[in-house]
Structure formats: C-alpha cells, structure tokens
Motif scaffolding. Structure first.
Motif, PDB file in Angstrom:
ATOM      1  N   ALA A   1      -8.186   9.030   6.907  1.00  0.00           N
ATOM      2  CA  ALA A   1      -9.462   8.358   6.659  1.00  0.00           C
ATOM      3  C   ALA A   1      -9.237   6.992   6.014  1.00  0.00           C
ATOM      4  CB  ALA A   1     -10.354   9.226   5.771  1.00  0.00           C
ATOM      5  N   VAL A   2      -8.284   6.895   5.093  1.00  0.00           N
ATOM      6  CA  VAL A   2      -7.962   5.609   4.465  1.00  0.00           C
ATOM      7  C   VAL A   2      -7.473   4.622   5.520  1.00  0.00           C
ATOM      8  CG1 VAL A   2      -6.388   4.448   2.854  1.00  0.00           C
ATOM      9  CG2 VAL A   2      -7.479   6.613   2.194  1.00  0.00           C
ATOM     10  N   LEU A   3      -6.605   5.082   6.388  1.00  0.00           N
ATOM     11  CA  LEU A   3      -6.095   4.223   7.459  1.00  0.00           C
ATOM     12  C   LEU A   3      -7.228   3.777   8.380  1.00  0.00           C
ATOM     13  CD1 LEU A   3      -3.847   2.857   9.048  1.00  0.00           C
ATOM     14  CD2 LEU A   3      -3.364   5.065  10.125  1.00  0.00           C
ATOM     15  N   GLN A   4      -8.099   4.686   8.749  1.00  0.00           N
ATOM     16  CA  GLN A   4      -9.211   4.332   9.637  1.00  0.00           C
ATOM     17  C   GLN A   4     -10.162   3.337   8.978  1.00  0.00           C
ATOM     18  OE1 GLN A   4      -9.200   4.933  12.872  1.00  0.00           O
ATOM     19  NE2 GLN A   4      -7.238   5.905  12.395  1.00  0.00           N
ATOM     20  N   ARG A   5     -10.413   3.490   7.665  1.00  0.00           N
ATOM     21  CA  ARG A   5     -11.269   2.527   6.961  1.00  0.00           C
ATOM     22  C   ARG A   5     -10.614   1.149   6.936  1.00  0.00           C
ATOM     23  NH1 ARG A   5     -12.034   6.839   3.370  1.00  0.00           N
ATOM     24  NH2 ARG A   5     -10.683   5.870   1.816  1.00  0.00           N
ATOM     25  N   ALA A   6      -9.311   1.118   6.719  1.00  0.00           N
ATOM     26  CA  ALA A   6      -8.599  -0.167   6.704  1.00  0.00           C
ATOM     27  C   ALA A   6      -8.701  -0.836   8.072  1.00  0.00           C
ATOM     28  CB  ALA A   6      -7.138   0.046   6.317  1.00  0.00           C
TER      29      ALA A   6
ATOM     30  N   CYS B   1       0.849  -1.193   0.000  1.00  0.00           N
ATOM     31  CA  CYS B   1       0.000   0.000   0.000  1.00  0.00           C
ATOM     32  C   CYS B   1       0.882   1.241   0.000  1.00  0.00           C
ATOM     33  CB  CYS B   1      -0.896  -0.012   1.229  1.00  0.00           C
ATOM     34  SG  CYS B   1      -1.996   1.405   1.297  1.00  0.00           S
ATOM     35  N   HIS B   2       0.873   1.977  -1.090  1.00  0.00           N
ATOM     36  CA  HIS B   2       1.699   3.186  -1.201  1.00  0.00           C
ATOM     37  C   HIS B   2       0.995   4.361  -0.520  1.00  0.00           C
ATOM     38  CE1 HIS B   2       4.796   1.469  -3.736  1.00  0.00           C
ATOM     39  NE2 HIS B   2       3.838   0.850  -4.407  1.00  0.00           N
ATOM     40  N   LEU B   3       0.700   4.177   0.734  1.00  0.00           N
ATOM     41  CA  LEU B   3      -0.016   5.180   1.518  1.00  0.00           C
ATOM     42  C   LEU B   3       0.773   6.477   1.665  1.00  0.00           C
ATOM     43  CD1 LEU B   3      -2.732   5.349   2.951  1.00  0.00           C
ATOM     44  CD2 LEU B   3      -1.641   4.459   4.996  1.00  0.00           C
ATOM     45  N   ASP B   4       2.061   6.438   1.361  1.00  0.00           N
ATOM     46  CA  ASP B   4       2.893   7.642   1.441  1.00  0.00           C
ATOM     47  C   ASP B   4       2.782   8.520   0.200  1.00  0.00           C
ATOM     48  OD1 ASP B   4       4.206   5.482   0.095  1.00  0.00           O
ATOM     49  OD2 ASP B   4       6.063   6.646   0.134  1.00  0.00           O
TER      50      ASP B   4
ATOM     51  N   GLU C   1       1.500  11.106  -2.598  1.00  0.00           N
ATOM     52  CA  GLU C   1       0.810  12.384  -2.405  1.00  0.00           C
ATOM     53  C   GLU C   1      -0.684  12.296  -2.698  1.00  0.00           C
ATOM     54  OE1 GLU C   1       1.670  14.567  -6.666  1.00  0.00           O
ATOM     55  OE2 GLU C   1       3.062  14.917  -5.032  1.00  0.00           O
ATOM     56  N   GLN C   2      -1.124  11.321  -3.460  1.00  0.00           N
ATOM     57  CA  GLN C   2      -2.552  11.165  -3.721  1.00  0.00           C
ATOM     58  C   GLN C   2      -3.342  10.944  -2.433  1.00  0.00           C
ATOM     59  OE1 GLN C   2      -0.058   9.723  -5.389  1.00  0.00           O
ATOM     60  NE2 GLN C   2      -0.609   9.194  -7.469  1.00  0.00           N
ATOM     61  N   PHE C   3      -2.668  10.513  -1.384  1.00  0.00           N
ATOM     62  CA  PHE C   3      -3.335  10.269  -0.102  1.00  0.00           C
ATOM     63  C   PHE C   3      -3.190  11.436   0.874  1.00  0.00           C
ATOM     64  CE2 PHE C   3      -2.527   5.898  -1.593  1.00  0.00           C
ATOM     65  CZ  PHE C   3      -3.824   5.417  -1.545  1.00  0.00           C
ATOM     66  N   ASP C   4      -2.568  12.517   0.461  1.00  0.00           N
ATOM     67  CA  ASP C   4      -2.330  13.634   1.378  1.00  0.00           C
ATOM     68  C   ASP C   4      -3.618  14.163   2.005  1.00  0.00           C
ATOM     69  OD1 ASP C   4       0.378  13.457   0.984  1.00  0.00           O
ATOM     70  OD2 ASP C   4       0.534  15.292  -0.224  1.00  0.00           O
ATOM     71  N   ASP C   5      -4.691  14.213   1.232  1.00  0.00           N
ATOM     72  CA  ASP C   5      -5.935  14.796   1.742  1.00  0.00           C
ATOM     73  C   ASP C   5      -6.763  13.843   2.604  1.00  0.00           C
ATOM     74  OD1 ASP C   5      -5.368  17.212   0.484  1.00  0.00           O
ATOM     75  OD2 ASP C   5      -6.483  16.660  -1.335  1.00  0.00           O
ATOM     76  N   ASP C   6      -6.575  12.533   2.407  1.00  0.00           N
ATOM     77  CA  ASP C   6      -7.437  11.600   3.138  1.00  0.00           C
ATOM     78  C   ASP C   6      -6.690  10.402   3.724  1.00  0.00           C
ATOM     79  OD1 ASP C   6      -6.902  10.281   0.751  1.00  0.00           O
ATOM     80  OD2 ASP C   6      -8.965   9.627   0.441  1.00  0.00           O
TER      81      ASP C   6
END
Length: 101
Positions: free
Chosen positions: A20-25, A7-10, A12-17
């Motif tokens: 929230a993505v982590l909490q959903r996971a 998961c490329h959670l780092d 920049e596409q994830f900067d805004d959320d």
C-alpha cells in the motif's frame, strides 16, 4: 519525475502495508524509490525488495552505526550482491554477524 532517495521500505514496520505504501508513492508520481541498507542483512533485504518491483532500487553497504558488524567477509558478501546473478538462493537473513550471501 520524482525519486525518493531514502526510504527504508525494507524495515519490518512496513511488513503489514508495504504494498500500500508503494502504491501510494506511485500514485503520487514517485517513480523511483531507493532503499538504503544499514547492514549486510539489510543489504540482502533491500536487494530482495528491489527485485520485486521495477520502481525499487537498493543501495547496499554498512552504516557507520553498525560498523561493529563489519568483518573480513563483509566486502565479498556485498560484492556478490552486485553480481549479475543477484542474490543466491541460500542467503541467510537471520543474523548480521552470520549473514551469508
């Protein structure tokens, strides 16, 4: 127990959320997330992010597609990221060719 192994959670596409993505996971019973780096710069980013939450882990290194960024300083820099002290305060994230760890 579920683990997301890529998961490329780092990115920049994830900067805004990112939170929230982590909490959903976590709500979906994903208890561990591995953030694979693609370059020295993203290795630093992955380590920083992994230090921010106990469910996050970093896999550092340079992806073959980014092998042109590899130089003599890459191995020592990556090795420093694995030290007990972790990421130095003066880490430079501005450019992979100049990334200092």
């Amino acid at each position: 127990m579920l683990t997301d192994t890529h998961c490329h959670l780092d990115f920049e596409q994830f900067d805004d959320d990112r939170d929230a993505v982590l909490q959903r996971a976590l709500a979906s019973e994903v208890q561990r997330i591995l953030i694979p780096a693609v370059s020295l710069r993203s290795s630093v980013s992955a380590v920083l992010l992994a230090q921010s939450h106990p469910a996050l882990f970093a896999a550092i290194g340079v992806h073959p597609n980014d092998s042109s960024l590899w130089d003599a300083a890459t191995i020592p820099a990556l090795s420093e990221l694995t030290s007990a002290e972790g990421l130095p305060e003066d880490a430079d994230l501005t450019d992979d060719r100049r990334a200092k760890v």
